[in-house]
Write a protein that holds these residues in place. Structure first.
Motif, PDB file in Angstrom:
ATOM      1  N   ASN A 177       0.662  -1.159  -0.145  1.00  0.00           N
ATOM      2  CA  ASN A 177      -0.113   0.005   0.034  1.00  0.00           C
ATOM      3  C   ASN A 177       0.776   1.311   0.043  1.00  0.00           C
ATOM      4  OD1 ASN A 177      -1.552   2.095   1.773  1.00  0.00           O
ATOM      5  ND2 ASN A 177      -3.085   0.877   0.658  1.00  0.00           N
ATOM      6  N   ASN A 178       0.333   2.241  -0.671  1.00  0.00           N
ATOM      7  CA  ASN A 178       0.883   3.356  -0.604  1.00  0.00           C
ATOM      8  C   ASN A 178      -0.259   4.337  -0.157  1.00  0.00           C
ATOM      9  OD1 ASN A 178       1.623   6.229  -1.000  1.00  0.00           O
ATOM     10  ND2 ASN A 178       1.247   6.180  -3.567  1.00  0.00           N
ATOM     11  N   PRO A 179      -0.391   4.901   1.104  1.00  0.00           N
ATOM     12  CA  PRO A 179       1.266   5.331   1.607  1.00  0.00           C
ATOM     13  C   PRO A 179       1.618   4.546   2.899  1.00  0.00           C
ATOM     14  CG  PRO A 179      -0.556   6.588   2.851  1.00  0.00           C
ATOM     15  CD  PRO A 179      -1.440   5.650   1.905  1.00  0.00           C
ATOM     16  N   SER A 211      -7.262  -4.236  -8.353  1.00  0.00           N
ATOM     17  CA  SER A 211      -6.228  -4.360  -7.648  1.00  0.00           C
ATOM     18  C   SER A 211      -5.322  -3.712  -8.209  1.00  0.00           C
ATOM     19  CB  SER A 211      -5.740  -5.935  -7.334  1.00  0.00           C
ATOM     20  OG  SER A 211      -4.703  -6.131  -6.438  1.00  0.00           O
ATOM     21  N   ASP A 212      -4.758  -2.424  -7.760  1.00  0.00           N
ATOM     22  CA  ASP A 212      -3.577  -1.589  -8.100  1.00  0.00           C
ATOM     23  C   ASP A 212      -2.309  -2.108  -7.480  1.00  0.00           C
ATOM     24  OD1 ASP A 212      -2.508   0.804  -9.151  1.00  0.00           O
ATOM     25  OD2 ASP A 212      -3.121   1.843  -7.487  1.00  0.00           O
ATOM     26  N   GLU A 213      -1.411  -2.424  -8.207  1.00  0.00           N
ATOM     27  CA  GLU A 213      -0.370  -3.349  -7.676  1.00  0.00           C
ATOM     28  C   GLU A 213       0.965  -2.867  -8.150  1.00  0.00           C
ATOM     29  OE1 GLU A 213      -0.830  -7.587  -8.350  1.00  0.00           O
ATOM     30  OE2 GLU A 213      -2.656  -7.512  -7.343  1.00  0.00           O
ATOM     31  N   PRO A 214       1.226  -1.650  -8.317  1.00  0.00           N
ATOM     32  CA  PRO A 214       2.696  -1.216  -8.816  1.00  0.00           C
ATOM     33  C   PRO A 214       3.850  -1.678  -7.715  1.00  0.00           C
ATOM     34  CG  PRO A 214       1.277   0.840  -8.290  1.00  0.00           C
ATOM     35  CD  PRO A 214       0.390  -0.379  -8.161  1.00  0.00           C
ATOM     36  N   TYR A 215       3.546  -2.024  -6.606  1.00  0.00           N
ATOM     37  CA  TYR A 215       4.630  -2.273  -5.592  1.00  0.00           C
ATOM     38  C   TYR A 215       4.653  -3.791  -5.220  1.00  0.00           C
ATOM     39  CZ  TYR A 215       4.025   2.897  -4.832  1.00  0.00           C
ATOM     40  OH  TYR A 215       4.147   4.066  -5.048  1.00  0.00           O
ATOM     41  N   THR A 216       3.959  -4.644  -6.053  1.00  0.00           N
ATOM     42  CA  THR A 216       4.047  -6.162  -5.873  1.00  0.00           C
ATOM     43  C   THR A 216       5.619  -6.675  -5.714  1.00  0.00           C
ATOM     44  OG1 THR A 216       3.350  -6.511  -7.999  1.00  0.00           O
ATOM     45  CG2 THR A 216       2.015  -7.105  -6.324  1.00  0.00           C
ATOM     46  N   ASN A 239      -0.842  -3.215 -12.900  1.00  0.00           N
ATOM     47  CA  ASN A 239       0.376  -3.194 -12.689  1.00  0.00           C
ATOM     48  C   ASN A 239       1.360  -2.504 -13.481  1.00  0.00           C
ATOM     49  OD1 ASN A 239       2.761  -3.782 -10.977  1.00  0.00           O
ATOM     50  ND2 ASN A 239       2.254  -6.029 -11.016  1.00  0.00           N
ATOM     51  N   SER A 240       2.225  -2.187 -12.855  1.00  0.00           N
ATOM     52  CA  SER A 240       3.371  -0.985 -13.848  1.00  0.00           C
ATOM     53  C   SER A 240       4.672  -1.578 -13.458  1.00  0.00           C
ATOM     54  CB  SER A 240       3.244   0.258 -13.682  1.00  0.00           C
ATOM     55  OG  SER A 240       3.646   0.825 -12.554  1.00  0.00           O
ATOM     56  N   TYR A 241       5.525  -0.899 -14.272  1.00  0.00           N
ATOM     57  CA  TYR A 241       7.124  -1.109 -14.161  1.00  0.00           C
ATOM     58  C   TYR A 241       7.825   0.142 -13.738  1.00  0.00           C
ATOM     59  CZ  TYR A 241       5.817  -5.294 -16.540  1.00  0.00           C
ATOM     60  OH  TYR A 241       5.056  -6.357 -16.958  1.00  0.00           O
ATOM     61  N   SER A 242       7.037   1.033 -13.146  1.00  0.00           N
ATOM     62  CA  SER A 242       7.370   2.395 -12.791  1.00  0.00           C
ATOM     63  C   SER A 242       8.469   2.129 -11.512  1.00  0.00           C
ATOM     64  CB  SER A 242       6.043   3.090 -12.229  1.00  0.00           C
ATOM     65  OG  SER A 242       5.377   3.694 -13.237  1.00  0.00           O
ATOM     66  N   LYS A 243       8.055   1.365 -10.670  1.00  0.00           N
ATOM     67  CA  LYS A 243       8.612   1.211  -9.226  1.00  0.00           C
ATOM     68  C   LYS A 243       9.513  -0.022  -9.222  1.00  0.00           C
ATOM     69  CE  LYS A 243       5.419   4.139  -8.063  1.00  0.00           C
ATOM     70  NZ  LYS A 243       5.493   5.752  -7.723  1.00  0.00           N
ATOM     71  N   SER A 244       9.142  -1.077  -9.952  1.00  0.00           N
ATOM     72  CA  SER A 244       9.773  -2.386 -10.000  1.00  0.00           C
ATOM     73  C   SER A 244      11.145  -2.302 -10.661  1.00  0.00           C
ATOM     74  CB  SER A 244       9.025  -3.842 -10.358  1.00  0.00           C
ATOM     75  OG  SER A 244       8.459  -3.520 -11.516  1.00  0.00           O
ATOM     76  N   GLU A 250       8.681   6.352 -18.088  1.00  0.00           N
ATOM     77  CA  GLU A 250       8.464   5.693 -19.473  1.00  0.00           C
ATOM     78  C   GLU A 250       7.099   5.266 -19.682  1.00  0.00           C
ATOM     79  OE1 GLU A 250      10.575   6.284 -21.396  1.00  0.00           O
ATOM     80  OE2 GLU A 250      12.222   6.279 -20.539  1.00  0.00           O
ATOM     81  N   ARG A 251       6.133   5.264 -18.586  1.00  0.00           N
ATOM     82  CA  ARG A 251       4.832   5.037 -18.610  1.00  0.00           C
ATOM     83  C   ARG A 251       4.517   3.671 -19.211  1.00  0.00           C
ATOM     84  NH1 ARG A 251       3.894   6.300 -15.345  1.00  0.00           N
ATOM     85  NH2 ARG A 251       1.633   6.662 -15.523  1.00  0.00           N
ATOM     86  N   ILE A 252       4.794   2.780 -18.681  1.00  0.00           N
ATOM     87  CA  ILE A 252       4.558   1.212 -19.165  1.00  0.00           C
ATOM     88  C   ILE A 252       3.937   0.236 -18.162  1.00  0.00           C
ATOM     89  CG2 ILE A 252       6.934   0.702 -18.976  1.00  0.00           C
ATOM     90  CD1 ILE A 252       4.636  -0.569 -21.688  1.00  0.00           C
TER      91      ILE A 252
HETATM   92  N1  PLP Z   1      -1.252   3.442  -8.004  1.00  0.00           N
HETATM   93  C1  PLP Z   1      -0.397   3.734  -6.770  1.00  0.00           C
HETATM   94  C2  PLP Z   1      -0.836   3.398  -5.659  1.00  0.00           C
HETATM   95  C3  PLP Z   1       0.920   4.477  -6.871  1.00  0.00           C
HETATM   96  O1  PLP Z   1       1.460   4.944  -5.899  1.00  0.00           O
HETATM   97  C4  PLP Z   1       1.150   4.938  -8.092  1.00  0.00           C
HETATM   98  C5  PLP Z   1       2.305   5.992  -8.236  1.00  0.00           C
HETATM   99  O2  PLP Z   1       2.888   6.366  -7.400  1.00  0.00           O
HETATM  100  C6  PLP Z   1       0.393   4.798  -9.287  1.00  0.00           C
HETATM  101  C7  PLP Z   1      -0.666   3.853  -9.003  1.00  0.00           C
HETATM  102  C8  PLP Z   1       0.731   5.081 -10.665  1.00  0.00           C
HETATM  103  O3  PLP Z   1       1.786   4.426 -10.986  1.00  0.00           O
HETATM  104  P1  PLP Z   1       2.377   4.665 -12.636  1.00  0.00           P
HETATM  105  O4  PLP Z   1       3.610   5.299 -12.589  1.00  0.00           O
HETATM  106  O5  PLP Z   1       2.531   3.252 -12.863  1.00  0.00           O
HETATM  107  O6  PLP Z   1       1.232   5.128 -13.415  1.00  0.00           O
END
Ligand code: PLP
Length: 403
Positions: A177-179, A211-216, A239-244, A250-252
């Motif tokens: 989870n964020n935050p 299920s929003d999972e960019p941190y999995t 999911n995304s590759y922003s964090k992993s 690059e928005r993917i």
């Molecule tokens: N969802 C959560 C919980 C996030 O913390 C973020 C980015 O900080 C996003 C979505 C957006 O991520 P993305 O960069 O893949 O669009």
């Protein structure tokens, strides 16, 4: 010229801008090396070396790589993503269930555009990623927030049950989870699933679990994360590759749809169409190829683990009350006064930029994003100590030491 709705939204997010402007002022006054900017969830690493190698290869050798394509993405890329998810889920997820997107943010907007009629309700657990509110509003949905336990941040299931109505269309969950950095356990997911099923039967509705999972991939202490598809048939993973892979700019990313979702075919057509008409058209072509080469690669968690342990241990010692994050790169301590905005403002006196919990729908906390280098984190403890002294937080055995 600017619409009233947008102006209202701008005003509602003005504290983020205020924080940003405060940061700029501090940097100008004290120099970047003396400002501890814990406000942004922007990975400070370079992407893994293999990712950069793959980028070089595709940028120069790829044929027709810069053209339009199917709005869902390259078929070979979707196949590889589907294979990876099938392995993790231990069940087959066909490649036609994958839509490549412009990050998780793009994916969330595509799903919400696909499902929402005017005033349909979307439930979110507070504290939440601040942008959810705006994304739901983008598609004329109604944002409904449900609290979590003030110590564990587990969803309040009684409140959830009360807030599910005949207009409820979806629930967004976000683990890690964020935050807060918490990871939803199997037990939490089973309990959530029970409440949702019961209300669906009672009200004759279907609720989509998003299920929003960019941190999995950002997990600590070898914790295992339960697979969402095992608990909810009517679900999508975003999911995304922003964090992993540290590719935030690059928005993917992708949307993966549960193989047993109702009216699957229509739903997939809806997603693909929404991806097109929201103006994304398709996910960035070059980076689709790059991530397909790198699906088993993630950033090294050792450095994040070192930062988490150091910062967490020091803050606890200074008297902060904070849950130990199991994933992502945030700490979310309680503030010693109710007014988290005043607390965050006071922190700037010591060049500390923290984000008030109010922005996440959860006053009385601040978010600390430890995406800054370790030597700066070490240097910042001095500032945290001063802050803790000002609010009388420091335990008596430590009070003697000067700051
Ligand atoms: N969802 C959560 C919980 C996030 O913390 C973020 C980015 O900080 C996003 C979505 C957006 O991520 P993305 O960069 O893949 O669009």
């Amino acid at each position: 010229m600017v619409s009233q709705k947008l102006q209202n939204n701008l005003n509602n997010s003005s504290w983020i801008r205020a924080m940003f402007e405060e940061g700029e002022k501090l940097v100008n006054q004290f120099g970047e090396e003396n400002v501890f900017d814990y406000s942004l969830g922007n990975p400070d690493y370079e992407p893994p070396y293999q990712v950069l190698e793959s980028l070089k290869k595709h940028a120069t050798n790829g044929k027709n790589i810069h053209q339009y394509m199917n709005n869902a993405g390259y078929i070979d890329v979707r196949k590889q993503v589907a294979n990876k998810i099938s392995k993790e889920f231990k069940n087959n997820v066909p490649n036609k269930n994958i839509v490549m997107t412009c990050g998780a943010a793009g994916g969330l907007n595509v799903v919400l555009k696909t499902i929402l009629n005017d005033s349909d309700e979307v439930i979110v657990f507070s504290p939440y990623f601040a942008e959810y509110k705006f994304y739901i509003d983008n598609h004329n949905g109604k944002f409904v927030s449900v609290s979590t336990d003030s110590n564990t941040f587990e969803p309040d299931l009684k409140e959830l049950s009360k807030k599910i109505t005949s207009r409820s269309k979806a629930i967004i969950i976000n683990s890690p989870n964020n935050p807060t950095g918490i990871v939803y356990s199997e037990e939490i997911l089973k309990n959530l699933s029970k409440v949702i099923s019961k209300k669906e039967l009672e009200l004759g509705i279907k609720i989509l679990v998003i299920s929003d999972e960019p941190y999995t991939k950002l997990l600590y202490d070898n914790i295992k994360i339960p697979h969402i598809f095992s608990y909810f048939n009517n679900s999508v993973i975003i999911n995304s590759y922003s964090k992993s892979m540290a590719l935030a700019g690059e928005r993917i990313g992708y949307i993966a749809v549960h193989p047993k979702l109702e009216n699957l075919e229509l739903f997939m057509s809806g997603l693909i169409f929404a991806n097109r008409i929201l103006g994304f058209v398709n996910a960035p072509s070059l980076f689709q190829k790059v991530i397909a080469d790198s699906l088993d690669i993630s950033i090294d968690m050792k450095e994040y683990q070192k930062r988490r342990d150091f910062l967490y241990n020091n803050l606890i010692e200074l008297g902060f009350n904070c849950i130990k994050p199991q994933g992502a790169f945030y700490l979310f301590p309680k503030t010693p006064i109710d007014d988290d905005i005043s607390f965050a403002k006071h922190a700037t006196k010591y060049n500390l930029l923290l984000v008030p919990g109010t922005g996440f729908g959860c006053p009385g906390y601040v978010r600390i994003a430890f995406c800054i280098n370790f030597s700066k984190i070490k240097k910042s403890i001095h500032s945290f100590r001063k802050l803790a002294f000002d609010f009388d937080m420091v335990p008596s055995n430590l009070r003697q030491s000067s700051y």
